[in-house]
Each structure stands twice: as structure tokens, then as C-alpha cells.
Design an enzyme around this catalytic site. Structure first.
Site, PDB file in Angstrom:
ATOM      1  N   CYS A  43     -60.737 -52.941 -15.561  1.00 29.51           N
ATOM      2  CA  CYS A  43     -59.536 -52.433 -16.244  1.00 29.51           C
ATOM      3  C   CYS A  43     -58.955 -53.433 -17.239  1.00 29.51           C
ATOM      4  O   CYS A  43     -58.704 -53.100 -18.409  1.00 29.51           O
ATOM      5  CB  CYS A  43     -58.483 -52.004 -15.224  1.00 29.51           C
ATOM      6  SG  CYS A  43     -57.796 -53.344 -14.213  1.00 29.51           S
ATOM      7  N   HIS A  81     -53.761 -53.065 -11.627  1.00 30.55           N
ATOM      8  CA  HIS A  81     -54.462 -52.155 -12.539  1.00 30.55           C
ATOM      9  C   HIS A  81     -53.687 -52.051 -13.847  1.00 30.55           C
ATOM     10  O   HIS A  81     -52.462 -52.215 -13.877  1.00 30.55           O
ATOM     11  CB  HIS A  81     -54.617 -50.765 -11.914  1.00 30.55           C
ATOM     12  CG  HIS A  81     -55.513 -49.856 -12.709  1.00 30.55           C
ATOM     13  ND1 HIS A  81     -56.858 -50.083 -12.854  1.00 30.55           N
ATOM     14  CD2 HIS A  81     -55.252 -48.723 -13.419  1.00 30.55           C
ATOM     15  CE1 HIS A  81     -57.395 -49.135 -13.605  1.00 30.55           C
ATOM     16  NE2 HIS A  81     -56.446 -48.305 -13.967  1.00 30.55           N
ATOM     17  N   HIS A 140     -58.361 -45.946 -19.766  1.00 22.89           N
ATOM     18  CA  HIS A 140     -58.502 -47.042 -18.794  1.00 22.89           C
ATOM     19  C   HIS A 140     -59.882 -46.992 -18.148  1.00 22.89           C
ATOM     20  O   HIS A 140     -60.615 -46.012 -18.262  1.00 22.89           O
ATOM     21  CB  HIS A 140     -57.402 -46.968 -17.723  1.00 22.89           C
ATOM     22  CG  HIS A 140     -57.581 -45.850 -16.736  1.00 22.89           C
ATOM     23  ND1 HIS A 140     -57.287 -45.982 -15.398  1.00 22.89           N
ATOM     24  CD2 HIS A 140     -58.020 -44.577 -16.887  1.00 22.89           C
ATOM     25  CE1 HIS A 140     -57.532 -44.845 -14.765  1.00 22.89           C
ATOM     26  NE2 HIS A 140     -57.967 -43.974 -15.644  1.00 22.89           N
TER      27      HIS A 140
END
Length: 366
Positions: A280, A328, A340
Site C-alpha cells: 500500500c 494502510h 490502493h
């Protein structure tokens, strides 16, 4: 068997109706969804595993357990990435200090040679004091010249000794610093290995849990995952948190968004930062690097160091940090959506910005 098929068919119909009632996609991103009569999207009921599956957990329980395992893996991945960055930095510092030590030792050797040459010159002069040399010479001018040379030589010797002392002290400092950096380097390697072990264990546990399901159950699990994300997105937009979903981005923000969206379809790999795969924060850091604005490598460091802004002021290119531990990150691209790299087993994709728990928003080019 017929009863089981009927249940599966009914769930499929309910999920299909949910998809039809979900927000439409605008320019490849989620648009704000309209409210359902109950105020939220329809969710399929929990489904119990069949007796042969070896578990009495519902699929919803399993979904949450898998999600928790991947979140823990994401947190460990951030720890690994940070340790990797620190290790690279410390390795470079150790190499630089080692070069300083070599240079310092060569300098000391040179100064010692010069000091030895001065001592030999003094020995050849007999080491006589100026008064004795005055007695032995009949020319006062020669004596005065000799005195001047002696004074210059004494100063040069004094300066040489001082320089040698400083070089020796610098060498001691370099050596001590190198030792400290080496210890930090080793500690960083230990952190990396610990994080790597946790990552592999969490991912293995999640995959094992998912692979224990039948093919039909895995398909239903996927529907539950997408529905949970859709319901979260609907609830988030329903709060009015995002009123202006099409705010203009900066020029660098546009470049970052372009880079990130061009990676759609590439697989998630923990610790990866392109060009063939990303985790990520690898995706977001590389996107902003491509835009000419280097940012921290990990999502936790991005949250800690980059300027924070209110969600209501969010614009494309901003980074949305997720989960309480900032494990994240996704890039906002407008229309209430992010791009993402989700987790192992998934590819870089678009998702609703509110489909996960938002911690906050940061702007790299503020």
C-alpha cells in the site's frame, strides 16, 4: 442438497439486488450512493458453514477473522518497511564512517612521517641550543637567521603535533560512531526478521482459513467482503463528511494520481515498491516520487510526518490513512474513491474512500 442450493440461490439474488442498488461508477470511481429505504445497503444474512466444514463459525465471523489477520500483517509490513529504510540508511552511514576511518588513519600516518622528518632534521643539526650556536658562529646575521628558522620550525612542529592529536581524536570518534551505527544496523536487521516472520505467519493463517472453505463458500465470502465495504462506504457518505467530491488537485497531485491509477491491476506484494508489484505505501510513495515530491516510505511515517488536513478539504492526490495504527494507506482520486493496493491475493484497484476505517488525511504537497 436442494435446500442448500436454494439457500445459495436466494443469497445470490439478494447480493445481486444489493449490487444493483449500489452507487454507480463515475469516471472509474465510486459516486455518492443513494440511500436505501432502510438507510443503508442490504446485507446478506450470516451463513453457517455446513457440518462437514469443521467449524461452526459463520462466514461473517470468518470474514472478520481473515480481515483482522491481514490488518496485523499490514502493521507488521509497515514495521518491516521502516526497518528496511533504517537499515539502508545505517548501512550507508557505516560505509561512510569506515571510509572516514581509513582516511583518518592515512592522515595520521602522513603526519607521523612529517614529524619523523622534523626530528631527523633536528638531529642532523646537532640539537644545539641557540646560545651555543651563537658562540660557534662569527656572523651575528647568520645567527639571527638561524634563530628565525628555529622559531619557525618550533611552530611548525607544534602545529604538526596539534594536527596529529586532532586527527587521532577524530579517528576515535569515527570508530565509536561506526560501532554505534553497526549496533543499530544489527538491531534493525533483528526487527526486520521479526516483522518478516509475523507477516508470513499472519498471511499463512489467513490463507489457510480461506482455503478451508468450499469453492461455493469462498464465492459467498467474497460477496460478503464487497458488501461490507459497500455498506461502510454508504454510511460514510451518508454522514456528509465529503460534501465536495470533485475538488481540483494540484499539478503534482494530478501526476501522482496518474501514476497510481496506471498501476491498477498489478499485484500486492508486501515490501514491494514497483514497478511490477506494490504494497500500500509502496504505491503511494512511488506515485508521489514520480510527481517530484519524495515522501516517507511507510504509511505510519506518512501519517506521522506529512501535513494533516480535514476530510472535508480533501482533494485528489491526498493520502487517506486507515486503521488505528495507520497500517494502510490509499490515494484519493475524487468522486469519493481511492486507488490502493489492498492486501496479499489482491491487485491494485479502486475502492470507496470510506470502505475502511479512516484515521485521517495527509497532503504531501501542502
Amino acid at each position: 442438497m436442494n435446500r442448500r442450493r436454494s439457500v445459495a440461490a436466494a443469497i445470490t439474488v439478494v447480493c445481486a439486488l444489493t449490487v444493483l442498488a449500489s452507487p454507480a461508477l463515475t469516471n472509474g470511481a465510486y459516486a455518492a450512493p443513494g440511500p436505501t429505504p432502510s438507510g443503508s445497503a442490504v446485507a446478506p444474512p450470516p451463513v453457517e458453514l455446513p457440518p462437514g466444514a469443521g467449524s461452526e463459525k459463520s462466514l461473517e465471523d470468518i470474514r472478520k477473522e481473515i480481515e483482522a489477520l491481514y490488518q496485523k500483517a499490514a502493521s507488521a509490513t509497515d514495521a518491516y518497511n521502516l526497518a528496511e529504510e533504517e537499515t539502508k540508511k545505517q548501512s550507508a552511514e557505516v560505509i561512510e564512517l569506515a571510509e572516514d576511518i581509513v582516511t583518518g588513519q592515512l592522515r595520521i600516518d602522513e603526519l607521523k612521517k612529517r614529524a619523523g622528518a622534523a626530528a631527523r632534521a633536528q638531529y642532523r643539526g646537532g640539537g644545539l641550543p641557540p646560545e651555543a650556536q651563537l658562540v660557534l658562529t662569527s656572523d651575528p646575521q647568520l645567527f639571527l637567521d638561524a634563530v628565525g628558522r628555529i622559531q619557525q620550525g618550533q611552530k611548525a612542529t607544534h602545529d604538526l603535533i596539534d594536527e596529529l592529536s586532532r586527527a587521532q581524536e577524530d579517528l576515535k570518534t569515527y570508530t565509536a560512531d561506526a560501532s554505534t551505527q553497526w549496533q543499530r544496523l544489527e538491531a534493525g536487521r533483528v526487527k526486520k526478521e521479526k516483522a518478516k516472520k509475523e507477516i508470513t505467519e499472519r498471511i499463512a493463517a489467513a490463507k489457510k482459513l480461506e482455503s478451508s472453505l468450499e469453492k461455493e463458500e469462498r464465492a459467498r465470502l467474497a460477496l460478503l467482503e464487497s458488501d461490507a465495504a459497500r455498506r461502510a462506504q454508504t454510511a460514510w457518505l451518508g454522514t456528509g463528511a465529503l460534501k465536495d467530491i470533485n475538488r481540483s488537485s494540484s499539478e503534482r497531485g494530478k501526476k501522482a494520481v496518474t501514476f497510481a491509477t496506471e498501476q491498477i491491476g498489478k499485484p500486492y506484494v508486501w515490501g514491494a515498491e514497483g514497478p511490477d508489484s506494490y504494497d500500500c505505501s509502496g504505491l503511494t510513495s512511488q506515485a508521489w516520487a514520480a510527481a517530484g515530491r519524495p515522501i516517507p516510505r511507510t504509511s505510519q511515517e506518512q501519517w506521522r510526518l506529512l501535513p494533516r488536513i480535514d476530510i472535508k478539504d480533501m482533494r485528489p492526490g491526498d493520502l487517506i490513512i486507515y486503521n488505528q495504527d495507520a497500517s494502510h494507506v490509499g490515494m484519493y482520486i475524487g468522486d469519493g474513491a481511492i486507488v490502493h493496493s489492498p492486501r496479499p491475493g489482491r491487485n491494485v484497484t479502486l475502492a470507496g474512500a470510506g470502505s475502511m476505517r479512516i484515521l485521517g488525511v495527509v497532503r504531501p504537497d501542502k
